[in-house]
Write an enzyme that holds these catalytic residues in place. Structure first.
Site, PDB file in Angstrom:
ATOM      1  CE  LYS A 111      -0.081   5.266  -4.800  1.00 39.34           C
ATOM      2  NZ  LYS A 111       0.706   6.313  -4.191  1.00 39.34           N
TER       3      LYS A 111
HETATM    4  C1  LIG Z   1       1.909   6.174  -3.366  1.00 37.80           C
HETATM    5  C2  LIG Z   1       2.757   7.371  -3.102  1.00 37.80           C
HETATM    6  C3  LIG Z   1       4.103   7.245  -2.679  1.00 37.80           C
HETATM    7  C4  LIG Z   1       4.751   5.908  -2.415  1.00 37.80           C
HETATM    8  O1  LIG Z   1       4.993   5.201  -3.594  1.00 37.80           O
HETATM    9  P1  LIG Z   1       5.270   3.624  -3.507  1.00 37.80           P
HETATM   10  O2  LIG Z   1       5.303   3.166  -4.924  1.00 37.80           O
HETATM   11  O3  LIG Z   1       4.124   3.059  -2.733  1.00 37.80           O
HETATM   12  O4  LIG Z   1       6.566   3.445  -2.807  1.00 37.80           O
HETATM   13  C5  LIG Z   1       4.841   8.397  -2.481  1.00 37.80           C
HETATM   14  N1  LIG Z   1       4.291   9.624  -2.658  1.00 37.80           N
HETATM   15  C6  LIG Z   1       3.015   9.778  -3.050  1.00 37.80           C
HETATM   16  C7  LIG Z   1       2.458  11.143  -3.204  1.00 37.80           C
HETATM   17  C8  LIG Z   1       2.198   8.664  -3.295  1.00 37.80           C
HETATM   18  O5  LIG Z   1       0.919   8.829  -3.673  1.00 37.80           O
END
Ligand SMILES: *Cc1c(COP(=O)(O)O)cnc(C)c1O
Length: 494
Positions: A111
């Site tokens: 993120k």
């Molecule tokens: C948010 C997240 C995901 C999922 O990503 P999306 O864009 O919501 O599909 C996968 N792995 C981690 C570690 C995340 O923080």
């Protein structure tokens, strides 16, 4: 001519900067580009670019109402030494597979890739649109997004951020990460209640007209940092393009040769960015969508029916524990022939009945995707086997992708190169990772486990974990869910 953005649910169009400021269209639709721009870059050129240059090449094609100077300023403020490697998103070759490590930012999860630039895009967008108010970000979090948003917005001039989290609903490390957050413009408040209480509280505050008026008088307005903001999606396209350039530069892939991309998926944001990269012309063969036991998306790709009416399961990949993948709406819109009214009717069914079924014609347009899922045991096995055979340690989310890629290879016998999106550092989910490796010890604290993981993997404990070992608690307010509005007013001194 500017590239415009339109809502998935009506014909409203806005500029890129307006879409970033608004987040969501007024009717609840998501903003999508009216066309996907072409990459039109020579691969030799691409191969020579560093992360920032690649970011500029990709983002300038989408955010056309930003000047070159504005965009470059945003990019250089975002992708700097907050990342623990100048490569920003290094590609690790492990056996015959490539792990694109998206966890080198300040909260050691992917993120950060988008949330480190969103605040700068947002303040630039505010200036461009003559918004004089300070931007107030309000977020309810079940753990990861809150910290990444805090880290992104901390001390960014012209913004403030307040994060609500369920006091007893996040892990001790996640809580410690948030309550130790520094910054003049940040606040973190625990609430007595669960994540849904926090989430509905925030929604209510966003819709509170009296509060909006009071805020406007004092020079504030709300905006949203959640994952449907186009200002989070566009920066995520960058690393797929970057990865392809690096594969070519290292001689791992030849001109025009296609690769698969494997993405551990929750809200469908990360994999949608890969889909957009493919539409731009990047040679991606299949988009492999990996789910955990909450396999709504797998079932959708199998049957054409999206159905959230099922038990919500808690897994060791919590950031993928999601039953409504919000960003899927952008794909639905596209395969519905960009028909906003058809899209809106599916979304109405989803909110009224919790399910919808797409048409056979729409299903035919899903052939770019392959969906599968991994159980808890399959994901844990993937961590242990990879560690035992190579010494490389992956986190629980990446493990889901790794296990699903194994199934794909077995089913199809396809041997093309594959890039797996590695979405979190194993040090973020140390306990589950160590359990999977058969190296846990019941009485160990999370910090002791991190030290052991470091010894086993030969990877230093990341700064993000070191920092919170001894950091002082700066935020200790806890309120009832009913008192969230008062907490906002206190924060803004209204
Ligand atoms: C948010 C997240 C995901 C999922 O990503 P999306 O864009 O919501 O599909 C996968 N792995 C981690 C570690 C995340 O923080």
């Amino acid at each position: 001519m500017d590239l415009l953005y339109k809502s998935t649910r009506n014909d409203e169009t806005v500029t890129a900067s307006q879409a970033i400021l608004q987040g969501l269209s007024a009717d609840g639709g998501l903003f999508v580009p009216t066309t996907i721009p072409k990459l039109d870059l020579d691969i030799d050129q691409l191969a020579g670019m560093d992360y920032r240059e690649t970011a500029y090449a990709v983002m300038s094609r989408f955010l056309t109402d930003f000047t070159g100077e504005e965009l470059k300023a945003c990019i250089s403020r975002a992708y700097d030494d907050k990342f623990d490697t100048p490569e920003i998103a290094p590609l690790a070759r492990v056996d015959d597979t490539y792990y694109l490590e998206l966890f080198h930012g300040s909260t050691i999860a992917f993120k950060d890739m988008a949330l480190s630039i969103l605040p700068h895009l947002m303040t630039t967008a505010a200036k461009k649109n003559q918004v004089k108010n300070e931007i107030v970000i309000l977020t309810a979090t079940s753990g990861d997004t809150g910290k990444a948003a805090l880290a992104g917005f901390a001390d960014v001039p012209g913004t403030r951020i307040l994060v609500f989290y369920p006091k007893d609903g996040v892990s001790p490390i996640q809580e410690k990460q948030m309550v130790t957050q520094k910054g003049e413009n940040v606040s973190v408040v625990g609430i007595r209640g669960n994540f849904d209480d926090a989430q509905s509280g925030v929604k209510k505050i966003f819709g509170d007209k009296d509060l909006a008026r009071e805020m406007a008088e004092k020079g504030f307005q709300f905006s949203s940092a959640n994952s449907i903001n186009i200002g989070r999606l566009v920066p995520q396209i960058v690393y797929y393009v970057y990865a392809y350039g690096k594969l070519y530069a290292k001689g791992e892939i030849s001109r025009g040769e296609a690769m698969h991309v494997v993405v551990p998926t929750g809200n469908f944001g990360n994999i949608l960015a890969a889909y957009y990269a493919k539409q731009m012309g990047l040679p991606i063969e299949r988009l492999i969508c990996a789910s955990n036991d909450n396999k709504v998306l797998y079932d959708f790709f199998q049957s054409g029916r999206y159905d959230r009416n099922r038990e919500f399961l808690l897994t060791s990949s919590p950031s993928m524990d999601i039953l409504i993948s919000s960003n899927l709406e952008r794909l639905i819109y596209r395969i519905a022939g960009e028909d906003a009214y058809l899209d809106a009717s599916f979304m109405r069914e989803l909110s009224e009945k919790g399910a919808y079924e797409i048409t056979p014609a729409m299903r035919e347009k899903l052939s770019d995707f392959y969906g599968n899922y991994a159980t808890e045991k399959e994901a844990a096995d993937a961590i242990r086997k990879l560690y035992q055979s190579t010494g490389y340690v992956i986190d629980t989310h990446t493990a889901v992708a790794s296990a699903v890629y194994g199934k794909f290879k077995e089913e199809t016998g396809d041997g093309k190169k594959a890039v797996i999106a590695s979405t979190a550092s194993p040090f973020k989910f140390t306990r589950s990772v160590m359990e999977a490796m058969g190296e846990d010890c019941g009485g160990c604290t999370d910090f002791e486990l991190a030290d052991r993981l470091s010894a086993l993997s030969g990877v230093a404990v990341p700064k993000a974990v070191e920092e919170i070992r001894s950091a002082p608690v700066l935020h200790d307010t806890v309120v009832d869910a009913a008192d969230m509005k008062d907490a906002v007013k206190r924060f803004l001194q209204l």
